[in-house]
Design a protein around this motif. Structure first.
Motif, short mmCIF file in Angstrom:
data_model
loop_
_atom_site.label_atom_id
_atom_site.label_comp_id
_atom_site.label_asym_id
_atom_site.label_seq_id
_atom_site.Cartn_x
_atom_site.Cartn_y
_atom_site.Cartn_z
N GLY A 97 0.66 -1.36 -0.60
CA GLY A 97 -0.08 -0.14 -0.22
C GLY A 97 0.57 0.98 0.12
O GLY A 97 1.81 1.71 -0.03
N GLY A 98 -0.30 2.41 0.49
CA GLY A 98 1.14 3.65 0.39
C GLY A 98 2.27 3.53 1.14
O GLY A 98 3.09 4.33 0.25
N THR A 138 -1.38 -3.25 -3.49
CA THR A 138 -2.35 -4.40 -2.47
C THR A 138 -3.21 -3.55 -1.82
O THR A 138 -3.71 -3.98 -0.61
CB THR A 138 -1.13 -5.13 -1.76
OG1 THR A 138 -0.37 -5.03 -0.63
CG2 THR A 138 -0.09 -5.51 -3.11
N MET A 139 -2.77 -2.31 -1.44
CA MET A 139 -3.94 -1.80 -1.11
C MET A 139 -4.16 -0.07 -1.25
O MET A 139 -3.75 0.61 -1.76
CB MET A 139 -3.78 -1.49 0.78
CG MET A 139 -4.20 -0.14 1.42
SD MET A 139 -4.20 -0.71 3.16
CE MET A 139 -4.90 1.26 3.78
N SER A 140 -5.79 -0.26 -1.09
CA SER A 140 -5.66 1.51 -1.75
C SER A 140 -6.68 2.35 -1.21
O SER A 140 -7.13 2.05 -0.62
CB SER A 140 -6.99 1.13 -3.45
OG SER A 140 -6.36 0.09 -4.41
N ALA A 141 -5.61 3.06 -1.52
CA ALA A 141 -5.91 4.53 -0.77
C ALA A 141 -4.85 5.36 -0.57
O ALA A 141 -5.51 6.63 -0.91
CB ALA A 141 -5.06 4.15 1.44
N ALA A 190 -10.52 2.18 6.12
CA ALA A 190 -9.39 3.22 6.15
C ALA A 190 -8.75 4.07 4.71
O ALA A 190 -8.39 4.77 4.93
CB ALA A 190 -8.11 2.90 7.57
N GLY A 191 -9.30 2.97 4.02
CA GLY A 191 -8.39 3.27 2.68
C GLY A 191 -9.43 4.26 1.75
O GLY A 191 -9.14 5.22 1.68
N VAL A 192 -10.40 3.69 2.26
CA VAL A 192 -11.64 4.57 1.51
C VAL A 192 -11.93 5.76 2.28
O VAL A 192 -12.11 6.95 1.78
CB VAL A 192 -13.28 3.91 1.85
CG1 VAL A 192 -14.33 5.00 1.62
CG2 VAL A 192 -13.16 2.94 0.92
#
Length: 389
Positions: A97-98, A138-141, A190-192
């Protein structure tokens, strides 16, 4: 609309199985790769083995920097620079992720810098060159897969800061919605919240005639509101994951905020929380954002909040503008709560012990007293923190 430059050179490779195509983008840069990832979730869900297999099959030699944590620490960056130099890598591949992507970017920049990598965080103008960076999301944020920003923390100094440089744009990024299926619910939520906050920071600005950008923003927000709850209840819903994944990239590649005057507010306030308490970024933003909205609501800002309530939440227009504005703010807070995110800092065990110090750092961080949508001084920021308790 203000003058602006829009530059988003990253090649976006979206869809099932797209990681298999990434070597074609990497080959021109060499064969030695620093693979950067986090705490081990990619080993459990099979992504690690899949990526390593792809690299081996295409003749890449890779070295690993693992254990990158949320709110990536400067210590990880320093270790990555050491590994990259020691093994003479040609490029950096972030799988995560980020936080992982941001760490990888600063490693890429630090590779060519003779001093301490923290210098680059504090003064991004020192970034003159960087290794090519590639990402597998692997994580959208954060949208880090399509922007030139890296946020790094020094927990000992209580500093969390973003560095921006065109050198930090990834060359190519893989977005396979299936890679999000195993995300824990709290990370999805949390990503949303993080995606929505990126849009809010551009949406609530002083410029009033950036109609195209505002419509982009409203569309991304409605996407999060529609598909976020679906992803939480149906983790392997491809459409939900795909739409959220693309929303994350669009929220912070410059599309929604270009041509609009002013600095970000909620991120400056939240970064100080992260610097002291190391909390999940999106969680902090979900708590702060509705409180900030209520705090800045006034005769000057009510019109924008009315637009938000009508165009994003679908409330019918009514005579009482403030009532309508508050309906939109209440809906925002309720949405985050319905996603399972905490509504107060107290729920995270945070008290008012450091509010003054955090406020003192937050104001100059983004010139909140002069360049924010609604100017905020230290007292204002402390009031916002207290209202979050």
């Amino acid at each position: 609309m203000e003058n602006f430059n829009f530059y988003a050179p990253t090649k976006m490779m979206f869809g099932r199985g797209k990681a298999a195509d990434l070597p074609g983008e990497m080959n021109p840069f060499g064969s030695r790769v620093l693979l950067v990832y986090g705490g081990g979730s990619i080993r459990k869900n099979g992504i690690y083995e899949a990526v390593c297999g792809i690299l081996r099959d295409h003749g890449f030699t890779f070295f690993e920097l693992s254990g990158v944590t949320p709110n990536p620490k400067i210590e990880s960056v320093r270790e990555g620079v050491r590994l990259a130099r020691e093994n003479r890598v040609d490029m950096v591949l972030a799988v995560g992720g980020g936080s992982v992507m941001d760490c990888a970017k600063m490693v890429a920049a630090g590779y060519f810098y003779e001093g301490d990598a923290w210098d680059l965080v504090m003064n991004a103008s020192l970034i003159q060159k960087a290794l090519p960076v590639f990402t597998i999301v692997t994580m959208s944020a954060t949208g880090s897969e399509m922007n030139p920003t890296a946020v790094i923390s020094d927990m000992k100094a209580h500093i969390k800061k973003g560095a921006h440089s065109d050198c930090l744009f990834p060359k190519a990024s893989v977005l396979d919605p299936g890679y999000l299926y195993s995300l824990p619910a709290v990370q999805t939520a949390a990503g949303v919240a993080d995606i929505m906050s990126h849009v809010f920071e551009g949406y609530f600005k002083k410029t009033e005639d950036a109609y195209v950008q505002d419509k982009f923003s409203e569309g991304v927000l409605k996407t999060c509101i529609k598909w976020g709850p679906v992803a939480l209840t149906e983790p392997e819903n491809y459409s939900a994951r795909a739409n959220i994944m693309w929303a994350a990239s669009m929220a912070l590649n410059g599309l929604c905020g270009c041509g609009k005057e002013g600095k970000w507010s909620c991120h400056a306030i939240q970064h100080q929380l992260g610097a002291y308490y190391d909390i999940t970024h999106g969680v902090g933003l979900a708590i702060i954002t509705p409180v900030w909205m209520r705090y800045i609501l006034s005769e000057k800002t009510v019109g924008k909040f009315v637009d938000y309530a009508i165009n994003v939440w679908g409330f019918p227009r009514e005579e009482d503008q403030f009532a309508l504005a508050n309906m939109g703010i209440d809906a925002t807070a309720q949405f985050f709560a319905d996603c399972g995110l905490p509504a107060t800092l107290s729920e995270l065990g945070i008290d008012d012990a450091h509010f003054e110090e955090m406020a003192k750092a937050a104001v100059p961080y983004a010139n909140l007293d002069t360049e924010a949508y609604v100017p905020l001084n230290e007292e204002d920021v402390v009031n916002i923190y207290r209202a979050c308790l």
